[in-house]
Design a protein around this motif. Structure first.
Motif, PDB file in Angstrom:
ATOM      1  N   VAL A 156       0.873  12.777  -3.412  1.00 62.61           N
ATOM      2  CA  VAL A 156      -0.335  13.447  -3.892  1.00 62.61           C
ATOM      3  C   VAL A 156      -0.054  14.898  -4.267  1.00 62.61           C
ATOM      4  CG1 VAL A 156      -2.603  14.301  -3.164  1.00 62.61           C
ATOM      5  CG2 VAL A 156      -1.928  11.945  -2.646  1.00 62.61           C
ATOM      6  N   ALA A 157       0.906  15.525  -3.591  1.00 62.72           N
ATOM      7  CA  ALA A 157       1.211  16.940  -3.821  1.00 62.72           C
ATOM      8  C   ALA A 157       1.512  17.200  -5.293  1.00 62.72           C
ATOM      9  CB  ALA A 157       2.394  17.365  -2.963  1.00 62.72           C
ATOM     10  N   GLY A 158       0.864  18.181  -5.843  1.00 64.32           N
ATOM     11  CA  GLY A 158       1.106  18.569  -7.220  1.00 64.32           C
ATOM     12  C   GLY A 158       0.255  17.850  -8.239  1.00 64.32           C
ATOM     13  N   LEU A 159      -0.497  16.829  -7.814  1.00 62.63           N
ATOM     14  CA  LEU A 159      -1.356  16.108  -8.743  1.00 62.63           C
ATOM     15  C   LEU A 159      -2.678  16.857  -8.921  1.00 62.63           C
ATOM     16  CD1 LEU A 159      -0.870  12.402  -7.578  1.00 62.63           C
ATOM     17  CD2 LEU A 159       0.136  13.525  -9.570  1.00 62.63           C
ATOM     18  N   PRO A 160      -3.305  16.756 -10.089  1.00 61.42           N
ATOM     19  CA  PRO A 160      -4.599  17.415 -10.314  1.00 61.42           C
ATOM     20  C   PRO A 160      -5.629  16.966  -9.287  1.00 61.42           C
ATOM     21  CG  PRO A 160      -3.680  16.605 -12.377  1.00 61.42           C
ATOM     22  CD  PRO A 160      -2.818  16.057 -11.290  1.00 61.42           C
ATOM     23  N   ALA A 161      -6.408  17.912  -8.786  1.00 63.56           N
ATOM     24  CA  ALA A 161      -7.369  17.615  -7.728  1.00 63.56           C
ATOM     25  C   ALA A 161      -8.417  16.597  -8.143  1.00 63.56           C
ATOM     26  CB  ALA A 161      -8.051  18.910  -7.285  1.00 63.56           C
ATOM     27  N   SER A 162      -8.741  16.563  -9.424  1.00 60.27           N
ATOM     28  CA  SER A 162      -9.797  15.658  -9.878  1.00 60.27           C
ATOM     29  C   SER A 162      -9.262  14.422 -10.587  1.00 60.27           C
ATOM     30  CB  SER A 162     -10.750  16.415 -10.822  1.00 60.27           C
ATOM     31  OG  SER A 162     -10.027  16.908 -11.950  1.00 60.27           O
ATOM     32  N   GLY A 163      -7.962  14.218 -10.544  1.00 57.58           N
ATOM     33  CA  GLY A 163      -7.371  13.119 -11.293  1.00 57.58           C
ATOM     34  C   GLY A 163      -7.510  11.773 -10.607  1.00 57.58           C
ATOM     35  N   GLY A 164      -7.525  10.722 -11.417  1.00 55.05           N
ATOM     36  CA  GLY A 164      -7.617   9.371 -10.863  1.00 55.05           C
ATOM     37  C   GLY A 164      -6.395   8.985 -10.059  1.00 55.05           C
ATOM     38  N   ALA A 165      -5.210   9.483 -10.463  1.00 54.36           N
ATOM     39  CA  ALA A 165      -3.986   9.164  -9.729  1.00 54.36           C
ATOM     40  C   ALA A 165      -4.064   9.705  -8.307  1.00 54.36           C
ATOM     41  CB  ALA A 165      -2.771   9.743 -10.446  1.00 54.36           C
ATOM     42  N   ARG A 166      -4.606  10.915  -8.157  1.00 48.69           N
ATOM     43  CA  ARG A 166      -4.739  11.511  -6.828  1.00 48.69           C
ATOM     44  C   ARG A 166      -5.660  10.675  -5.952  1.00 48.69           C
ATOM     45  NH1 ARG A 166      -3.916  16.786  -4.963  1.00 48.69           N
ATOM     46  NH2 ARG A 166      -4.973  17.201  -2.986  1.00 48.69           N
ATOM     47  N   ARG A 167      -6.797  10.276  -6.489  1.00 45.72           N
ATOM     48  CA  ARG A 167      -7.747   9.459  -5.721  1.00 45.72           C
ATOM     49  C   ARG A 167      -7.109   8.144  -5.294  1.00 45.72           C
ATOM     50  NH1 ARG A 167     -11.290  11.269  -9.720  1.00 45.72           N
ATOM     51  NH2 ARG A 167     -11.129   9.265 -10.831  1.00 45.72           N
ATOM     52  N   THR A 168      -6.353   7.541  -6.207  1.00 45.00           N
ATOM     53  CA  THR A 168      -5.708   6.264  -5.907  1.00 45.00           C
ATOM     54  C   THR A 168      -4.731   6.403  -4.752  1.00 45.00           C
ATOM     55  OG1 THR A 168      -5.931   5.440  -8.170  1.00 45.00           O
ATOM     56  CG2 THR A 168      -4.189   4.456  -6.816  1.00 45.00           C
ATOM     57  N   LEU A 169      -3.902   7.441  -4.791  1.00 41.76           N
ATOM     58  CA  LEU A 169      -2.886   7.613  -3.754  1.00 41.76           C
ATOM     59  C   LEU A 169      -3.503   8.010  -2.418  1.00 41.76           C
ATOM     60  CD1 LEU A 169      -0.050   9.307  -5.828  1.00 41.76           C
ATOM     61  CD2 LEU A 169      -0.130   6.965  -4.976  1.00 41.76           C
ATOM     62  N   VAL A 170      -4.557   8.814  -2.438  1.00 48.39           N
ATOM     63  CA  VAL A 170      -5.245   9.157  -1.192  1.00 48.39           C
ATOM     64  C   VAL A 170      -5.829   7.899  -0.560  1.00 48.39           C
ATOM     65  CG1 VAL A 170      -7.245  10.349  -0.227  1.00 48.39           C
ATOM     66  CG2 VAL A 170      -5.726  11.548  -1.802  1.00 48.39           C
ATOM     67  N   GLN A 171      -6.433   7.060  -1.371  1.00 52.09           N
ATOM     68  CA  GLN A 171      -6.999   5.797  -0.868  1.00 52.09           C
ATOM     69  C   GLN A 171      -5.908   4.909  -0.284  1.00 52.09           C
ATOM     70  OE1 GLN A 171      -9.015   4.282  -4.323  1.00 52.09           O
ATOM     71  NE2 GLN A 171     -10.795   5.631  -4.066  1.00 52.09           N
ATOM     72  N   ARG A 172      -4.752   4.894  -0.928  1.00 57.38           N
ATOM     73  CA  ARG A 172      -3.645   4.078  -0.413  1.00 57.38           C
ATOM     74  C   ARG A 172      -3.154   4.618   0.922  1.00 57.38           C
ATOM     75  NH1 ARG A 172      -0.125   2.748  -5.955  1.00 57.38           N
ATOM     76  NH2 ARG A 172      -1.803   1.541  -6.937  1.00 57.38           N
ATOM     77  N   ALA A 173      -3.056   5.930   1.042  1.00 52.12           N
ATOM     78  CA  ALA A 173      -2.613   6.518   2.303  1.00 52.12           C
ATOM     79  C   ALA A 173      -3.559   6.145   3.433  1.00 52.12           C
ATOM     80  CB  ALA A 173      -2.521   8.038   2.166  1.00 52.12           C
ATOM     81  N   VAL A 174      -4.843   6.225   3.178  1.00 51.90           N
ATOM     82  CA  VAL A 174      -5.843   5.873   4.191  1.00 51.90           C
ATOM     83  C   VAL A 174      -5.749   4.387   4.537  1.00 51.90           C
ATOM     84  CG1 VAL A 174      -8.311   5.680   4.650  1.00 51.90           C
ATOM     85  CG2 VAL A 174      -7.405   7.734   3.564  1.00 51.90           C
ATOM     86  N   SER A 175      -5.577   3.563   3.516  1.00 52.74           N
ATOM     87  CA  SER A 175      -5.518   2.115   3.730  1.00 52.74           C
ATOM     88  C   SER A 175      -4.304   1.720   4.560  1.00 52.74           C
ATOM     89  CB  SER A 175      -5.488   1.400   2.380  1.00 52.74           C
ATOM     90  OG  SER A 175      -5.401  -0.001   2.551  1.00 52.74           O
ATOM     91  N   PHE A 176      -3.136   2.261   4.230  1.00 53.17           N
ATOM     92  CA  PHE A 176      -1.927   1.920   4.994  1.00 53.17           C
ATOM     93  C   PHE A 176      -2.014   2.426   6.428  1.00 53.17           C
ATOM     94  CE2 PHE A 176       0.264   1.490   0.768  1.00 53.17           C
ATOM     95  CZ  PHE A 176       0.608   0.157   0.923  1.00 53.17           C
ATOM     96  N   ARG A 177      -2.606   3.610   6.606  1.00 49.27           N
ATOM     97  CA  ARG A 177      -2.755   4.118   7.966  1.00 49.27           C
ATOM     98  C   ARG A 177      -3.686   3.219   8.775  1.00 49.27           C
ATOM     99  NH1 ARG A 177      -1.069   5.018  12.352  1.00 49.27           N
ATOM    100  NH2 ARG A 177      -2.202   6.401  13.746  1.00 49.27           N
ATOM    101  N   SER A 178      -4.752   2.730   8.144  1.00 44.49           N
ATOM    102  CA  SER A 178      -5.675   1.823   8.822  1.00 44.49           C
ATOM    103  C   SER A 178      -4.977   0.522   9.213  1.00 44.49           C
ATOM    104  CB  SER A 178      -6.866   1.535   7.911  1.00 44.49           C
ATOM    105  OG  SER A 178      -7.739   0.594   8.493  1.00 44.49           O
TER     106      SER A 178
END
Length: 226
Positions: A177-199
């Motif tokens: 996620v580091a370095g990706l635009p704060a409002s970008g779809g790629a950032r949202r996707t990767l944040v969601q994946r991080a949360v999902s894998f942690r769960s």
């Protein structure tokens, strides 16, 4: 971490490797280095890339492989939801990986079991690509594990069931996620994946066989209604 559990980067040929090993008493205790060294020596050897047949009958070039000498069990397995028909690996590298786990986990006065990964970067590269659909993991995202245990378990496959794999994928997604635009779809996707894998990691267990890092309960888990 405690003396029974450690995460260390493998000092193998590639110093920047994403592969790692885990030493954990839940994979075995009171293991003996001389016996484990014999078990490791019985793995196939060779300096060239070799094609292993996956899920076929036992033989020198098939996976999974399990070797037992004096109560020290070496298991070489492929991890992932969609396994390839064949898997290419260098026998000497597999043997070196097994020896490394023995030295780090059975040695250093620990005498416990553990496992190490090989080629997990294949999976990580797929997971951190925000453009791909994680509903379908290709065979090319599979990786290999080498385990050292004190008994032959009916189901081991730490590359599928150990929560550290899901935690590793969560961390990789967070890092990407580091370095990706704060409002970008790629950032949202990767944040969601991080949360999902942690769960998923929180539902998995060491030497478990009910939940995988890709989040699909096994058949036995469904029967239990989990």
């Amino acid at each position: 971490m405690s003396g029974n559990l450690s995460v260390l980067t493998l000092p193998l040929d590639a110093p920047n490797s994403l592969d790692f090993e885990i030493c954990d008493r839940r994979y075995g205790t009171n293991l003996d280095i001389p016996r484990c060294d014999v078990a490791v020596s019985r793995l196939g050897f060779g300096p060239s890339s070799t094609t292993y047949h996956v899920g076929r009958q036992q033989g020198p070039h098939t996976l999974p492989q399990t070797l037992n000498y004096g109560g020290c069990v070496i298991a070489v397995e492929i991890a992932g939801p969609h396994l390839p028909v064949t898997y290419n690996a260098v026998p000497d590298a597999i043997q070196s990986l097994a020896s490394h786990v023995v030295n780090e986990c059975v040695g250093r006065a620990r005498r416990v079991g553990g496992f190490a990964t090989m080629d997990i970067a294949r999976l990580i590269d797929f997971v951190v690509d925000s453009a791909v659909d994680l509903d379908e993991y290709p065979p090319s995202s599979t990786f290999l594990t080498v385990s050292v245990t004190s008994k032959a378990f009916n189901i081991l496959s730490p590359g599928n069931y150990d929560p550290v794999i899901a935690d590793t994928l969560a961390g990789a997604a967070r890092d990407a996620v580091a370095g990706l635009p704060a409002s970008g779809g790629a950032r949202r996707t990767l944040v969601q994946r991080a949360v999902s894998f942690r769960s998923r990691a929180m539902r998995m267990s060491v030497r478990g066989h009910q939940y995988t890092w890709w989040g699909i309960p096994t058949r036995s888990s469904r029967r239990r209604g989990r």
